[in-house]
Design an enzyme around this catalytic site. Structure first.
Site, PDB file in Angstrom:
ATOM      1  N   ASN A  13      -2.653   8.922 -12.269  1.00  0.00           N
ATOM      2  CA  ASN A  13      -3.302  10.061 -11.624  1.00  0.00           C
ATOM      3  C   ASN A  13      -2.733  10.188 -10.218  1.00  0.00           C
ATOM      4  O   ASN A  13      -2.659   9.202  -9.481  1.00  0.00           O
ATOM      5  CB  ASN A  13      -4.811   9.843 -11.568  1.00  0.00           C
ATOM      6  CG  ASN A  13      -5.432   9.818 -12.952  1.00  0.00           C
ATOM      7  OD1 ASN A  13      -4.958  10.492 -13.866  1.00  0.00           O
ATOM      8  ND2 ASN A  13      -6.487   9.043 -13.125  1.00  0.00           N
ATOM      9  N   HIS A  30      -1.369   3.133  -8.666  1.00  0.00           N
ATOM     10  CA  HIS A  30      -1.675   2.253  -9.802  1.00  0.00           C
ATOM     11  C   HIS A  30      -1.361   2.969 -11.102  1.00  0.00           C
ATOM     12  O   HIS A  30      -1.446   4.188 -11.187  1.00  0.00           O
ATOM     13  CB  HIS A  30      -3.148   1.816  -9.777  1.00  0.00           C
ATOM     14  CG  HIS A  30      -4.118   2.956  -9.718  1.00  0.00           C
ATOM     15  ND1 HIS A  30      -4.394   3.620  -8.535  1.00  0.00           N
ATOM     16  CD2 HIS A  30      -4.844   3.561 -10.674  1.00  0.00           C
ATOM     17  CE1 HIS A  30      -5.268   4.584  -8.784  1.00  0.00           C
ATOM     18  NE2 HIS A  30      -5.561   4.581 -10.080  1.00  0.00           N
ATOM     19  N   HIS A  58      -2.556   3.175 -14.999  1.00  0.00           N
ATOM     20  CA  HIS A  58      -3.545   2.815 -16.022  1.00  0.00           C
ATOM     21  C   HIS A  58      -2.794   2.494 -17.314  1.00  0.00           C
ATOM     22  O   HIS A  58      -1.871   3.213 -17.700  1.00  0.00           O
ATOM     23  CB  HIS A  58      -4.458   4.005 -16.338  1.00  0.00           C
ATOM     24  CG  HIS A  58      -5.367   4.411 -15.229  1.00  0.00           C
ATOM     25  ND1 HIS A  58      -6.706   4.085 -15.218  1.00  0.00           N
ATOM     26  CD2 HIS A  58      -5.140   5.130 -14.107  1.00  0.00           C
ATOM     27  CE1 HIS A  58      -7.258   4.607 -14.129  1.00  0.00           C
ATOM     28  NE2 HIS A  58      -6.336   5.244 -13.441  1.00  0.00           N
ATOM     29  N   HIS A  67       0.835  -1.202   0.000  1.00  0.00           N
ATOM     30  CA  HIS A  67       0.000   0.000   0.000  1.00  0.00           C
ATOM     31  C   HIS A  67       0.870   1.251   0.000  1.00  0.00           C
ATOM     32  O   HIS A  67       1.458   1.612   1.007  1.00  0.00           O
ATOM     33  CB  HIS A  67      -0.948   0.019   1.202  1.00  0.00           C
ATOM     34  CG  HIS A  67      -1.858   1.212   1.180  1.00  0.00           C
ATOM     35  ND1 HIS A  67      -3.019   1.240   0.457  1.00  0.00           N
ATOM     36  CD2 HIS A  67      -1.745   2.440   1.739  1.00  0.00           C
ATOM     37  CE1 HIS A  67      -3.602   2.423   0.584  1.00  0.00           C
ATOM     38  NE2 HIS A  67      -2.834   3.164   1.367  1.00  0.00           N
TER      39      HIS A  67
HETATM   40  P1  AMP Z   1      -7.861   6.793 -10.454  1.00  0.00           P
HETATM   41  O1  AMP Z   1      -8.783   7.912 -10.850  1.00  0.00           O
HETATM   42  O2  AMP Z   1      -6.558   6.837 -11.195  1.00  0.00           O
HETATM   43  O3  AMP Z   1      -7.708   6.656  -8.963  1.00  0.00           O
HETATM   44  O4  AMP Z   1      -8.551   5.508 -11.029  1.00  0.00           O
HETATM   45  C1  AMP Z   1      -9.118   4.489 -10.274  1.00  0.00           C
HETATM   46  C2  AMP Z   1      -9.606   3.477 -11.274  1.00  0.00           C
HETATM   47  O5  AMP Z   1      -9.941   2.311 -10.567  1.00  0.00           O
HETATM   48  C3  AMP Z   1     -10.857   3.924 -12.051  1.00  0.00           C
HETATM   49  O6  AMP Z   1     -10.578   3.888 -13.451  1.00  0.00           O
HETATM   50  C4  AMP Z   1     -11.909   2.892 -11.643  1.00  0.00           C
HETATM   51  O7  AMP Z   1     -12.764   2.545 -12.708  1.00  0.00           O
HETATM   52  C5  AMP Z   1     -11.037   1.716 -11.195  1.00  0.00           C
HETATM   53  N1  AMP Z   1     -11.660   0.828 -10.230  1.00  0.00           N
HETATM   54  C6  AMP Z   1     -12.278   1.170  -9.069  1.00  0.00           C
HETATM   55  N2  AMP Z   1     -12.705   0.073  -8.421  1.00  0.00           N
HETATM   56  C7  AMP Z   1     -12.330  -0.996  -9.177  1.00  0.00           C
HETATM   57  C8  AMP Z   1     -12.478  -2.405  -9.047  1.00  0.00           C
HETATM   58  N3  AMP Z   1     -13.092  -2.962  -7.987  1.00  0.00           N
HETATM   59  N4  AMP Z   1     -11.983  -3.204 -10.009  1.00  0.00           N
HETATM   60  C9  AMP Z   1     -11.358  -2.657 -11.082  1.00  0.00           C
HETATM   61  N5  AMP Z   1     -11.174  -1.340 -11.268  1.00  0.00           N
HETATM   62  C10 AMP Z   1     -11.658  -0.513 -10.331  1.00  0.00           C
HETATM   63 ZN    ZN Z   2      -4.051  -0.182  -0.621  1.00  0.00          ZN
END
Ligand code: AMP
Ligand code: ZN
Length: 112
Positions: A86, A99, A101, A47
């Protein structure tokens, strides 16, 4: 592990995901709301809140995370792709667990 973190729960296997890769340090799974034909996330299991919280100790992990992108993109049939991290609320971050993308496929991506 952070108790309320959805990506920690996915990394632990407590919440299901459409997983495409996993090793000791990283997990990758399809985004639940894809913005292109292929859209997945590469997530370090540890984390870390965001790229803004990374320190020198995370250098190797960050390298591994990025190097996984072209490998998995190829496996997903992408000839090219875009990566996005982001960072912070003002950077559009909604899940506060680091994470990357990776997305592409279909129509060409808008120029940025
Ligand atoms: P961010 O705006 O970069 O924090 O993006 C978070 C991303 O996580 C978004 O594109 C969401 O659609 C994706 N997301 C949230 N919950 C889940 C989940 N349980 N499984 C897969 N993707 C997720
Ligand atoms: Zn976490």
């Amino acid at each position: 592990m952070s108790a309320d973190c959805i990506f920690c729960k996915i990394a632990k296997g407590d919440i299901p995901s459409k997983k495409i890769y996993e090793d000791d340090e990283l997990i990758a799974f399809h985004d639940i709301h894809p913005i292109t034909r292929v859209h997945f996330l590469i997530v370090p299991k540890v984390h870390i809140e965001s790229l803004g919280s990374c320190e020198t100790q995370h250098q190797v992990l960050l390298g591994k995370t990025l190097l996984l992108a072209p490998k998995l993109a190829r496996e997903q049939g992408l000839a090219g792709f875009r990566t996005m991290i982001n960072t912070g609320r003002e950077g559009g971050q909604e899940v506060f667990h680091l994470h990357v993308h990776v997305f592409g496929g279909g129509d060409s991506l808008p120029k940025v």
